[in-house]
Scaffold this motif. Structure first.
Motif, mmCIF file in Angstrom:
data_model
loop_
_atom_site.group_PDB
_atom_site.id
_atom_site.type_symbol
_atom_site.label_atom_id
_atom_site.label_comp_id
_atom_site.label_asym_id
_atom_site.label_seq_id
_atom_site.Cartn_x
_atom_site.Cartn_y
_atom_site.Cartn_z
ATOM 1 N N THR A 251 0.805 -1.225 0.000
ATOM 2 C CA THR A 251 0.000 0.000 0.000
ATOM 3 C C THR A 251 0.834 1.268 0.000
ATOM 4 O O THR A 251 0.302 2.346 -0.252
ATOM 5 C CB THR A 251 -0.917 0.031 1.233
ATOM 6 N N MET B 31 -6.116 -3.818 -2.009
ATOM 7 C CA MET B 31 -5.802 -2.691 -2.884
ATOM 8 C C MET B 31 -6.323 -2.929 -4.295
ATOM 9 O O MET B 31 -6.692 -1.988 -5.007
ATOM 10 C CB MET B 31 -4.298 -2.439 -2.904
ATOM 11 N N GLY C 289 -9.152 -0.449 -3.785
ATOM 12 C CA GLY C 289 -8.311 0.730 -3.936
ATOM 13 C C GLY C 289 -8.994 1.885 -4.636
ATOM 14 O O GLY C 289 -8.635 3.053 -4.435
ATOM 15 N N PRO D 197 -9.406 1.089 1.646
ATOM 16 C CA PRO D 197 -8.139 0.479 2.080
ATOM 17 C C PRO D 197 -7.754 0.898 3.495
ATOM 18 O O PRO D 197 -7.177 0.111 4.256
ATOM 19 C CB PRO D 197 -7.125 1.003 1.051
#
Length: 633
Positions: free
Chosen positions: A156, A326, A330, A336
């Motif tokens: 991330t 993600m 995302g 997230p």
């Protein structure tokens, strides 16, 4: 299939920060209200006033660590759904703990679980067990803090050491200020966050895959659907026998004798409420384990034709779940961040439980014996200082973990290996009145040595094992790995190896003669350790002269035989008890006990403590013995 790399946005950081602020706020609230954590009883035991809901949630949150949130879905993705059987084993273990261990610990009124071992055996047994618990708890908490931070940083873009520092400081802050009440209520809040994170992943992932029926179908085709395997071979990593029998020993050691868990149900106002909290915990664990298993199934349905690890998009299985999040979430601002809050809520709950338990054990087992005349207020301040000290060590251990590399998995395995020996020494003491102090010490050492030897041998000399297939046939030829590399070609050889992946040792020969032991599945370690401790402890006790149960307090022993073999003749039960009196002992024996207690002025009962809350309590003399409260017989 995602073809772009997404990182945290502003809303994700906001959601994550809000979770940390609420957790810290709960600690601040309990530091400034009611008794303001000025007594040991309030700081360490929540005044024994906690209701069933926060105790249940805290027991549940202590089990669901960040490693569980990340590791269980990855386990199901890689090896299938047999892991779900742990929910069954856990349920059985909860019933055993509630019926046998809870009444014993609760009625003794101990703060440190390991106090029992000095009363029953000797001080060396108590200190050895305490040191083992403390070392492994610190190692585990450091890994719980570092592992999710590393996994989320890689996928991330969340700052690694920023996450470690923020989560570590917040956890230490609210545990130190708010004590056990803050720990339990933050655990309750964090369970809600974890459930929300799991549901977000399951719902969105199922929608993108094509629905629940499609998830089930793909997992069946990929050989992931397996709930029963009755092969008795103990070398099978996950079999029905291994999980449902060996798993009982694992969870009994976690909930039955681990200070972090025992301290929670001892905060209830009565034995019945403590037992109910454990029973409700069964339902919570089944739900959360099911969520984690379903998350793994949905994740496999997403990547069954393009395995991210094989293609190089991630480095290890710990990154599977963040990568998946993600990928599917995302594009939604804040989602997230919600899952990251879910992961770190698991970390916070485990770490806060550990810090509170470590403070209690250090105070009772080390500080009080050295400084027995301090006031209650001073002991409370020392407890808070200890919680802060262990919080600093936890963050330091997270830093040390960054240099361990592959040893991290070995350290996690070591943490599991000590649960069996610790369960074994309590089983030996509580169920076998004839066991003496030498049997306890030698049994514990033998059990620790055996499980560490077998467990480390399995790491040094691993064996090949079959795993369900994965594939990369459906990957686009320009699929990005780690956001940088460009795999423009995929060879036939790599596809073949991906479809039939096995764990293969670096060297396939040169195994030592005892290598057959190393093939034992890890789920049997707890059972092996417990049985070894009991058998060796009894043999040594008989060789050195058995303990005379008449010299011991009957409340130190579990009335196991009376509860489970009540149909046997009383003469048989009396022999099985080794002379320990039962609850229906006649009045003449009671008079003898009262006379014996009165003849020993060092251990006379404290009337004030005896009358408190109507519960039987005991006065300890220099931590060496306790006096029985004969009115409860």
């Amino acid at each position: 299939m995602a073809t772009e790399v997404r990182y945290f946005g502003a809303w994700d950081y906001v959601v994550f920060a809000v979770m940390l602020c609420i957790s810290a706020g709960i600690g601040l609230y309990y530091a400034c209200t009611r008794g303001k954590q000025r007594t040991q009883k309030e700081f360490l035991m929540a005044d024994k006033s906690m209701s069933i809901v926060p105790v249940t949630m805290s027991l549940l949150a202590s089990f669901i660590s960040a490693i569980t949130v990340l590791g269980t879905p990855a386990e199901v993705y890689n090896n299938g759904t047999m892991f779900w059987n742990f929910a069954v084993a856990d349920g059985i273990a909860m019933v055993v703990v509630a019926r046998l261990f809870v009444p014993t610990f609760y009625n003794l009124g101990l703060t440190s679980t390991y106090e029992y071992l000095e009363i029953r055996f000797s001080k060396p047994v108590r200190l050895l067990t305490t040191v083992v618990f403390m070392v492994n708890m610190l190692v585990y908490m450091g890994l719980v803090l570092y592992t999710p931070s590393l996994a989320l940083n890689a996928v991330t873009g969340l700052t690694l050491w920023g996450a470690v520092a923020a989560v570590g400081v917040v956890c230490t802050f609210y545990t130190t200020l708010g004590g056990m009440k803050a720990v339990m209520w933050t655990d309750t809040f964090q369970i809600v966050v974890m459930v929300a994170g799991f549901l977000a992943v399951i719902i969105q992932g199922t929608i993108e895959v094509g629905g629940p029926a499609r998830v089930w179908e793909i997992n069946g085709q990929g050989e992931r659907l397996e709930f029963f395997n009755f092969d008795p071979d103990p070398r099978i990593r996950h079999s029905s026998w291994g999980i449902n029998v060996g798993g009982i020993f694992i969870w009994a050691s976690v909930y039955g004798v681990n200070q972090a868990q025992v301290q929670r149900y001892l905060s209830c106002p009565s034995v019945k409420q403590a037992q109910r909290a454990l029973y409700w915990n069964i339902l919570g664990l089944v739900i959360l384990i099911s969520f984690a298993v379903v998350s793994g199934m949905v994740m496999y349905a997403r990547y069954f034709m393009c395995d991210p690890k094989t293609i190089g998009a991630i480095d290890n299985s710990d990154q599977m779940m963040p990568y998946f999040v993600m990928d599917i979430l995302g594009k939604y601002p804040g989602m997230p961040g919600l899952f990251t809050s879910c992961v770190f809520s698991g970390a916070l709950s485990t770490m806060s439980s550990g810090l509170n338990a470590l403070a209690a054990v250090a105070l009772e087992d080390f500080v009080k014996p050295c400084f027995p005349n301090f006031s209650d207020e001073k002991y409370t301040w020392i407890s808070k200082a200890l919680a802060m000290f262990f919080g600093g060590l936890m963050i330091l251990m997270a830093y040390v973990a960054s240099f361990l590399g592959s040893v991290v998995q070995a350290a996690l395995s070591l943490f599991g290996m000590v649960g069996g020996p610790m369960l074994g020494i309590f089983v030996l003491g509580m169920m076998f009145p004839c066991a003496n102090k030498w049997g306890g010490l030698v049994g514990l050492l033998s059990s620790l040595f055996l499980t560490l030897w077998v467990g480390m041998g399995a790491i040094v000399w691993p064996r090949a094992r079959w795993m369900p297939p994965v594939s990369i046939e459906g990957c686009p030829v320009d699929f990005p790995a780690n956001g940088t590399a460009n795999f423009t070609t995929i060879s036939t050889m790599s596809t073949s190896m991906a479809e039939y992946s096995i764990t293969t040792p670096a060297v396939d020969n040169g195994y030592p003669p005892e290598a057959a032991l190393y093939e034992l599945s890890y789920v049997w370690y707890g059972a092996l350790a417990t049985v070894t401790c009991v058998v060796v402890g009894l043999l040594v006790s008989f060789a050195t002269g058995t303990q005379d149960p008449k010299e011991m307090d009957p409340k130190l022993f579990i009335p196991f035989y009376d509860r489970f073999f009540c149909c046997l003749p009383n003469s048989w039960l009396k022999w099985l008890r080794c002379g320990v009196p039962s609850g229906d002992e006649d009045s003449e024996a009671i008079d003898v006990k009262m006379s014996n207690a009165a003849s020993n002025p060092t251990f006379l009962p404290d009337d004030e403590e005896t009358k408190q809350n109507g519960e039987p309590t005991f006065t300890k003399g220099h931590g060496a013995d306790i006096v029985e409260n004969v009115t409860s017989l």
